[in-house]
Write a protein that holds these residues in place. Structure first.
Motif, PDB file in Angstrom:
ATOM      1  N   LEU A 387      20.869 -21.266 -34.411  1.00 20.57           N
ATOM      2  CA  LEU A 387      19.477 -21.554 -34.761  1.00 20.57           C
ATOM      3  C   LEU A 387      19.449 -22.477 -35.963  1.00 20.57           C
ATOM      4  O   LEU A 387      20.381 -22.480 -36.763  1.00 20.57           O
ATOM      5  N   LEU A 415      25.029 -23.255 -21.911  1.00 27.14           N
ATOM      6  CA  LEU A 415      24.624 -23.174 -23.312  1.00 27.14           C
ATOM      7  C   LEU A 415      23.383 -22.315 -23.485  1.00 27.14           C
ATOM      8  O   LEU A 415      23.305 -21.499 -24.413  1.00 27.14           O
ATOM      9  N   VAL A 416      22.448 -22.501 -22.583  1.00 32.70           N
ATOM     10  CA  VAL A 416      21.227 -21.689 -22.681  1.00 32.70           C
ATOM     11  C   VAL A 416      21.562 -20.213 -22.514  1.00 32.70           C
ATOM     12  O   VAL A 416      21.151 -19.362 -23.314  1.00 32.70           O
ATOM     13  N   SER A 419      23.427 -18.920 -25.529  1.00 30.41           N
ATOM     14  CA  SER A 419      22.588 -18.747 -26.709  1.00 30.41           C
ATOM     15  C   SER A 419      21.693 -17.527 -26.576  1.00 30.41           C
ATOM     16  O   SER A 419      21.473 -16.796 -27.546  1.00 30.41           O
ATOM     17  N   LEU A 420      21.211 -17.322 -25.360  1.00 30.22           N
ATOM     18  CA  LEU A 420      20.362 -16.139 -25.176  1.00 30.22           C
ATOM     19  C   LEU A 420      21.156 -14.868 -25.405  1.00 30.22           C
ATOM     20  O   LEU A 420      20.691 -13.941 -26.079  1.00 30.22           O
ATOM     21  N   THR A 423      21.703 -14.477 -29.061  1.00 32.30           N
ATOM     22  CA  THR A 423      20.499 -13.931 -29.695  1.00 32.30           C
ATOM     23  C   THR A 423      20.424 -12.440 -29.473  1.00 32.30           C
ATOM     24  O   THR A 423      20.125 -11.666 -30.387  1.00 32.30           O
TER      25      THR A 423
END
Lengths: 484, 508, 507
Positions: A387, A415-416, A419-420, A423
């Motif tokens: 982030l 990547l998405v 990243s999720l 998170t």
């Protein structure tokens, strides 16, 4: 003083410290952090020298290049040295308090400084045999440090770590034997110039990659990492996750882009990238499932190294300026991870000392008990997720950018998803930390433990996220030009 | 010295809606009640003093406001302000039972402010503000008592009011967008999209109780206190008429199309109200249906007026009718309130007179209004005269029913005045009502009263005859002779009883 | 006075936007380290920061009005720069947030008087506003995205503040939604940047010069961006987090709904449509109509669900879902009047909704009232609060002279202008009716029904109905909402400012 001396100092200072710490055991801690501080100073100096005077090449003992120990410092090496020295400094300051009441205190410092020496030497090594030596030194000192955890699990993990390290080194050694047989030299630059595309070259490349992949815990060779990293004492875990695996990665970069540049086809790069993608997904998923904070951090390292490898297929097809940007972004990502992960492990160490455990489910009330530590965890988490503001954010930005520019949108999906998941695991942790505990007493946490962790975390987030512009100009001072 | 200031200054115009607003903030109960009539004073003075054409621009208010008086506005303001003033006076001592006096006062003043504002508004923003303020605040007046029926009435009123406001809003947006301005002066002579005209008509149609959109009206009137019903029937529903005149460009094709509908709807409404009113028993509900019926006539006139932009006679007729109905209906409702408190015979008598005024017997404002309407009927609509004739007849019947319901009310509640009401009427209640009745009887003489014609009176006479028949006692079989015999027997019986009762007294 | 301002602007220079962001950011960091017990110091810091920020914004406003250019650039990586820039649109949002921050700070100080972890709360509170202001002043999409993510981070601890299981669950849900959205936004921005180069906000858009073969990619990017921003703006079906996030303390809800999070999403959509794509180009791409339909659906859907909520804050939350989409709707309709309506609602909704949440907080804090069914007769006990609530509610319905009327008026006019009145007007009508249906019964209960006993009366009525610091904020914001509507045509009113922005958009 000679400008090239800076190259020598960053290696010899920690080595000297290690020797002194062995001799004067009662002053080991002081010697340890003083020499780390001096090394860090020298690392800055080195970077400044490289920046000003270009690539530094040095043959120790007066032997000409190709025979003796040769040292080679370009922008990339200097940046890595600076990274390692800063992390080591942070951990050293932290370790003074951490080990205060423990028996391993005296064993720790010599090994620790040896590790620092090995790291810096590896980053600056100019020929492939030197690299082998430093790799062995690194592996041994690291597994010895892991064993300091002194619990049964730690010992087992350390032993496994040692065996894996040796196996990796052996593969690497086989590769350089092949190369030496073929070209009669182990100097990186010379091999790069002479290398031909033939089965032997392929064999050497694959052996090296395999060995280093094992050492950097690239999926599916990551099995040894989580137990080793999660059972070691906090500063050691920090260095292992932040630096030691990064050293293997550094070697892959060097070999891939400089020595074996003619052999690296996009297909191979894509294969590596695919492994990286799987590492991202698997590592993040495992981190999400992890019961303990340090295990979470360890799995997160697996994932983060996967990201680093995902840069390869994109670097393989990009050209010109965009490629340089992407390369810088990769280094930035590595730096960001190093600082963030070390900060996270240091914070986890504080938590472990305070709570006596690091089970995530039982961390309620941490925010009230250890606000600063929680803050560090949060900052490190920001950098791990990618982030803004953090180096990882910029790294991911360029990764995405390159994926779109080259039309390889599947990396975007990875990547998405990664990243999720990141998170999810970071905020699972923070979510528990925000829970209420009725009566909370403020524990006494030494500022010397919290402040280094905070500094590293700030470096990973605000430092690299907002002030990393000069990194690209530093990296421009790269010697061989063989692709970097 | 004061006079030029008053004349010159549009500040009266500003004061008219703003003073009630300010008064709404006064919390003191002792002077607070006297603010009700006082609040309407500036508006009344403005209506009398300010010349037609006075206007004040407030460009920074809402969408750019303009307040002013035109001829129509002046009449409306006069009608409105006078009724508010007298109803306010009535309310000073006529507190609705069981209600929070403070709440009544605040909502009274807010409603007044909204009503005055919409009369003097010359832009859509201000009109809508006044319309919404009046409509919503009136809820607080209607739902005074905390009874189930009142709540239901309030809820129904509110739903319809909000619906009307939203429709009007949509229509206003449409209109403003079509003509590119929010000022009513810009509407004149423009052509509007049919949808805009329909939306505006529907929005205002709820207020003027077009058949089908009238549900709220009898229910709300039945539940509200007398003063509120007076205001609601007298002036607030007239806001719909004013709105139609303001929003719709007279003579434009789309307006004419809708206006023809309005004429017919008005006619239907005029009879619809009577038909269903005749089946009611509560005096106030009957009056409410009468209001609906009268609004039908007004809608009809408005429809006619919107087709012919420059018909001064028609406009005059409309205004006269508005004034006539507002004041008479106000006086009737206030009177009913007093009657319910006192149950006195002479009050019933005055109410009968007022009912006759509403019907339009000669020498009253009703005759004046109806006469001028008849005179102003455009050539193409002469056949409406029959409709009006029938309407007069219907009104007469309904008023008969009204008088009957009062009589019945009195009988049901017995002779004792204080049987069900805790208070006897206060002085200001009498005062306010008396002034209003006086005014109602007197004001038509300011105008040239129409010449007496049998044709005009015939529906009234016919109606009265029918009422008389309906009100006659039951007639036994064998009719007149039997009746005479019966009466003779009753008389003889009575005399005997009298004698029996007073024998001792007589013998002494 | 002018000279003083001249001197001030001279001294602060072009970096004024940066100072504005930092004024709350730095104070936020300091507050983290303030002892829990030093109430006075913390309050002083909070109020000082809020006042200083407001003053700086005032200077900035003055400067922008006089045509000065404020720009702060900072290159963070090759081809990537942070840019803070003050233009008319950002000033609208910055002024709103700075003003409401001050009010909310006062309110929060009163609200959290005796609760634990105040330092942490106010620290994140300040960070949250810094993020909002940064996002408002962002001069390009990159900067916007960074502050957008930062905002998510800063609000998470506020939502989780109570630390209860429910709060943590809500916070987790909030994160799950907003981070997914943020990530999609990030992907979209990177994608767009790889196509279009630097994404500096330019009034009128920057993409219309791109060749036609990129158009399908641009549509996909638009979709991704709207999804990313729509999560915060609570467009249906991305609104799920908002009603749950109601567990947060009232000042946070107020901030979330009126100033920071939801507004950030709506503001982002405005930015993307007007200053990146350009509304005319977006129309050419054909992306406005779907956006408008989503907004319209959200408006009706939110209002409908609000009808069925007994919990006051939840009802308000669904009302927010509905009301914020007015902004989106205004954006999605091509034409200056709709633009005015949408942009001005950014301010108007903020003022009205913050009033409602303050009032709801007052009921909860003073009398323990959390449900609509407990509100009988509360108007008599808390007249000023209820008056403020009433004004806010009437504004939401769109009744003049409240600010909401102005918004709806312009939206309606805009729809007419664009020729889409046929489906927009029913939406506006339905929404107004639904708003009336769920707000008027509350008002009826509060004013007309006799009071029962209160669930949990914390604060006794003394001179005022409740604690002064709780009472005045809603009264002030309600007055502002009233003034913004009543004097909508005054110079410097939100409406006038929105018209100024619009005039520049449609050159």
């Amino acid at each position: 003083m000679n400008e090239a001396a800076s190259v020598v100092w960053v290696i010899s200072l920690p080595l000297l410290g290690a020797l002194l710490a062995t001799v004067w055991r009662q002053y080991a801690a002081t010697i340890g952090w003083v020499s780390s501080a001096l090394t860090a100073g020298c690392a800055v100096w080195l970077l400044w020298v490289v920046q000003r005077a270009g690539v530094q090449e040095l043959a120790l003992g007066g032997w000409e290049i190709g025979l003796g120990i040769s040292l080679y410092a370009d922008g990339l090496a200097a940046v890595m040295v600076l990274m390692s020295s800063l992390v080591v400094l942070g951990c050293s300051v932290y370790a003074r308090h951490y080990f205060r009441a423990q028996r391993q205190h005296e064993l720790f410092w010599p090994l620790w400084l040896l590790l620092a020496t090995a790291l810096n030497a590896l980053f600056l090594a100019g020929d492939l045999f030197n690299v082998y030596v430093t790799l062995e030194l690194l592996g041994i000192s690291a597994s010895a440090l892991t064993a300091l955890g002194a619990k049964r699990a730690a010992l087992r993990a350390a032993l496994r770590y040692l065996v894996v390290g040796l196996l990796g080194s052996m593969l690497y050694l086989m590769a350089i034997t092949l190369l030496y047989a073929a070209y009669g030299t182990l100097n990186a630059v010379q091999i790069a110039e002479a290398l031909q595309v033939d089965p032997l070259g392929w064999a050497a490349l694959l052996l090296m990659l395999a060995g280093l992949a094992l050492k950097m815990a690239l999926f599916p060779l990551h099995f040894w990492l989580p137990p080793a990293h999660s059972n070691a004492p906090a500063p050691v875990s920090a260095a292992l996750s932040a630096l030691v695996v990064k050293a293997a990665f550094y070697l892959v970069v060097r070999l891939w882009f400089e020595v074996f540049a003619p052999l690296t086809t996009p297909l191979l790069a894509n294969a590596l990238g695919a492994l990286g993608a799987m590492a991202v997904l698997w590592g993040s998923w495992s981190a999400l499932r992890a019961e303990r904070l340090k295990l979470l951090a360890a799995y997160s390292s697996v994932a983060q190294l996967g990201y680093l490898v995902m840069f390869f297929p994109l670097l393989a097809v990009l050209e010109g300026e965009a490629r340089q940007w992407l390369f810088g972004a990769m280094v930035l990502f590595a730096l960001s991870h190093a600082f963030a992960k070390s900060a996270l492990f240091l914070a986890a160490g504080i938590l472990l000392q305070y709570a006596g455990h690091d089970r995530i489910r039982e961390l309620s009330g941490t925010t009230q008990a250890l606000p600063l530590t929680t803050f560090v965890i949060a900052l490190a988490g920001i950098a791990l997720v990618g982030l803004p503001p953090s180096g990882a954010f910029l790294g991911k930005w360029y990764l995405l950018d390159a994926a779109f520019k080259t039309g390889q949108w599947w990396w975007v999906l990875v990547l998405v998803a990664g990243s999720l998941l990141a998170t999810a695991y970071v905020f699972r942790l923070l979510g528990h930390a925000f829970g209420h505990l009725p009566a909370v007493k403020r524990p006494v946490v030494a500022a010397t433990q919290e402040i280094p962790a905070l500094a590293l975390a700030l470096l990973a987030t605000f430092g690299l996220g907002l002030g990393a512009m000069s990194l690209w100009s530093w990296l421009a001072h790269t010697g061989t030009g063989a692709g970097l | 010295m004061l006079q030029p200031v008053l004349l010159e200054l549009p500040f009266l115009l500003l004061l008219a809606p703003l003073l009630p607003l300010c008064f709404a903030l006064v919390g003191n109960d002792r002077i607070g009640q006297w603010l009700l009539p006082v609040a309407a004073l500036p508006a009344l003075v403005a209506a009398f003093v300010l010349p037609v054409g006075t206007s004040v621009a407030l460009p920074w208010v809402l969408l750019g406001a303009q307040w002013g008086l035109d001829a129509t506005g002046q009449v409306f303001l006069l009608v409105t302000a006078l009724l508010w003033l007298l109803a306010g006076l009535y309310s000073v001592s006529g507190t609705p039972a069981g209600a929070s006096w403070w709440r009544f006062r605040v909502f009274f003043l807010l409603t007044l402010s909204g009503n005055v504002l919409l009369v003097i508004a010359q832009d859509m923003g201000s009109f809508f503000l006044g319309f919404a303020l009046m409509g919503l605040a009136a809820y607080g007046l209607i739902a005074q008592q905390a009874s189930v029926t009142t709540r239901r009435a309030g809820r129904i009123y509110l739903i319809w009011t909000v619906l009307g406001e939203v429709l009007l809003f949509a229509g206003a947006v449409f209109t403003a967008g079509a003509i590119g301005s929010v000022y009513f002066s810009e509407v004149v002579g423009k052509e509007l999209p049919l949808a805009a005209v329909i939306l505006v008509t529907l929005g205002l149609g709820i207020k003027v109780a077009l058949p089908g959109l009238h549900v709220w009206l009898p229910i709300a009137h039945g539940a509200a206190p007398p003063a509120v019903s007076a205001l609601l029937s007298g002036v607030m529903v007239k806001a719909g008429i004013l709105g139609l005149l303001r929003f719709l460009p007279a003579g434009a094709a789309s307006t004419v199309w809708v206006a023809e509908w309005l004429v017919w709807l008005g006619l239907v409404g005029a009879f619809y109200g009577v038909v269903f009113g005749l089946r009611q028993t509560a005096p106030k509900v009957i009056l409410a249906y009468s209001t609906m019926s009268q609004l039908g006539v007004l809608t009809l006139l408005t429809g006619l007026g919107l087709q012919a932009p420059a018909d001064a006679a028609l406009a005059m007729a409309l205004l006269l009718y508005v004034a006539h109905h507002a004041w008479v209906k106000g006086a009737l409702f206030l009177g009913v309130g007093l009657f319910k408190q006192t149950l006195s015979w002479w009050l019933l008598g005055v109410l009968v007179v007022l009912a006759l005024v509403l019907i339009g017997v000669p020498l009253t404002s009703g005759a004046l209004a109806k006469g001028s309407v008849k005179a102003a009927l455009p050539a193409a609509w002469q056949h409406l005269a029959l409709g009006l004739w029938l309407s007069s007849l219907a009104t007469t019947l309904l008023m008969g029913r009204f008088v009957w319901s009062l009589w019945r009310y009195r009988r049901q509640h017995g002779g004792a005045a204080s049987h069900h009401t805790s208070t006897s009427p206060g002085l200001t209640q009498w005062l306010g009502w008396a002034i209003l009745v006086e005014w109602v009887l007197w004001w038509p003489f300011l105008f040239a009263l129409p010449v007496f014609k049998w044709w005009d009176v015939s529906p009234i006479l016919l109606g009265l005859g029918m009422v008389a028949l309906a009100l006659l006692p039951r007639i036994p079989a064998g009719d007149v002779p039997v009746l005479v015999a019966h009466t003779g027997y009753r008389g003889w019986h009575w005399v005997r009883q009298w004698r029996h009762k007073h024998r001792r007294f007589l013998s002494n | 006075m002018n000279e003083l301002l001249n001197v001030l602007t001279e001294a602060l220079g072009k970096n004024l936007p940066l100072w504005i962001v930092l004024s709350s950011f730095s104070v936020g960091l300091v507050i983290f380290f303030v002892q829990e017990s030093s109430h006075r110091l913390r309050t002083t810091l909070n109020l000082l920061a809020a006042v200083v920020k407001l003053a700086l914004v005032g200077v900035l406003l003055w400067g922008v009005y006089h045509g000065q250019v404020y720009e702060v650039r900072w290159v963070i990586a090759p081809n990537l720069e942070l840019l803070l820039h003050a233009d008319a649109l950002s000033m609208l949002f910055v002024t709103l947030s700075a003003l409401l921050w001050l009010v909310t700070t006062v309110y929060a100080i009163g609200y959290l008087e005796h609760s634990p972890h105040r330092s942490r709360f106010f620290g994140f509170f300040s960070l949250c506003v810094s993020a909002t202001v940064g996002l408002a002043l962002a001069g390009n999409l990159v900067t916007f995205v960074m502050f957008y993510e930062f905002l998510t981070l800063a609000t998470y601890p506020l939502v989780a503040h109570k630390g209860s299981d429910e709060a943590r669950k809500a916070a987790r849900l909030y994160l799950a939604y907003t981070f997914t959205g943020g990530l999609l936004l990030l992907v979209a921005v990177v994608w767009l940047k790889s196509i279009a180069g630097p994404l500096t906000f330019v009034q009128g858009g920057i993409l219309d010069t791109l060749p036609a073969e990129t158009h399908s990619a641009l549509r996909w990017i638009f979709l991704l961006m709207i999804v990313g921003l729509g999560v915060k703006a609570a467009l249906v079906p991305l609104h799920g987090w908002l009603p749950k996030a109601m567990v947060a303390p009232a000042p946070v809800s107020a901030l979330l709904h009126a100033v920071a999070v939801v507004k950030a999403g709506a503001f982002g959509i405005v930015r993307v449509v007007y200053d990146v794509y350009g509304v005319e180009f977006a129309d050419v791409l054909g992306v406005l109509v779907p956006l408008g339909i989503v907004a319209a659906f959200t408006i009706v859907y939110g209002s409908t669900l609000a009808l069925f909520q007994d919990e006051l804050k939840k009802r308000l939350a669904y009302s927010t879902v509905s009301q914020v989409s007015y902004i989106v709707l205004g954006t999605a309709i091509l034409g200056p009047l709709a633009t005015v309506g949408g942009i001005v609602h950014l301010v108007h909704q903020g003022l009205m909704k913050i009033t409602l949440f303050f009032a709801a907080g007052n009921y909860a804090e003073t009398l323990g009232i959390h449900r609509v069914s407990q509100m009988n007769g509360v108007g008599k006990r808390m007249p000023l609060t209820t008056l403020a609530f009433t004004l806010g509610a009437l504004g939401m319905i769109g009744i003049p002279p409240m600010a909401g009327f102005i918004s709806k008026w312009y939206l309606g006019l805009g729809a007419l202008e664009a020729g889409v009145l046929l489906w927009v007007m029913p939406v506006l009508i339905a929404s107004s009716l639904l708003n009336a249906a769920y707000f008027l019964p509350i008002l009826y209960r509060a004013w007309f029904l006799p009071a029962d006993s209160w669930p949990d009366e914390h604060i006794q009525a003394q001179r005022w109905e409740t604690h002064g610091m709780l009472l005045w904020p809603p009264v002030i914001t309600a007055s502002l909402a009233l003034l913004a509507g009543l004097f909508a045509s005054l110079p410097f009113s939100p409406l006038e400012w929105a018209q100024l922005i619009t005039a520049r958009e449609y050159k």
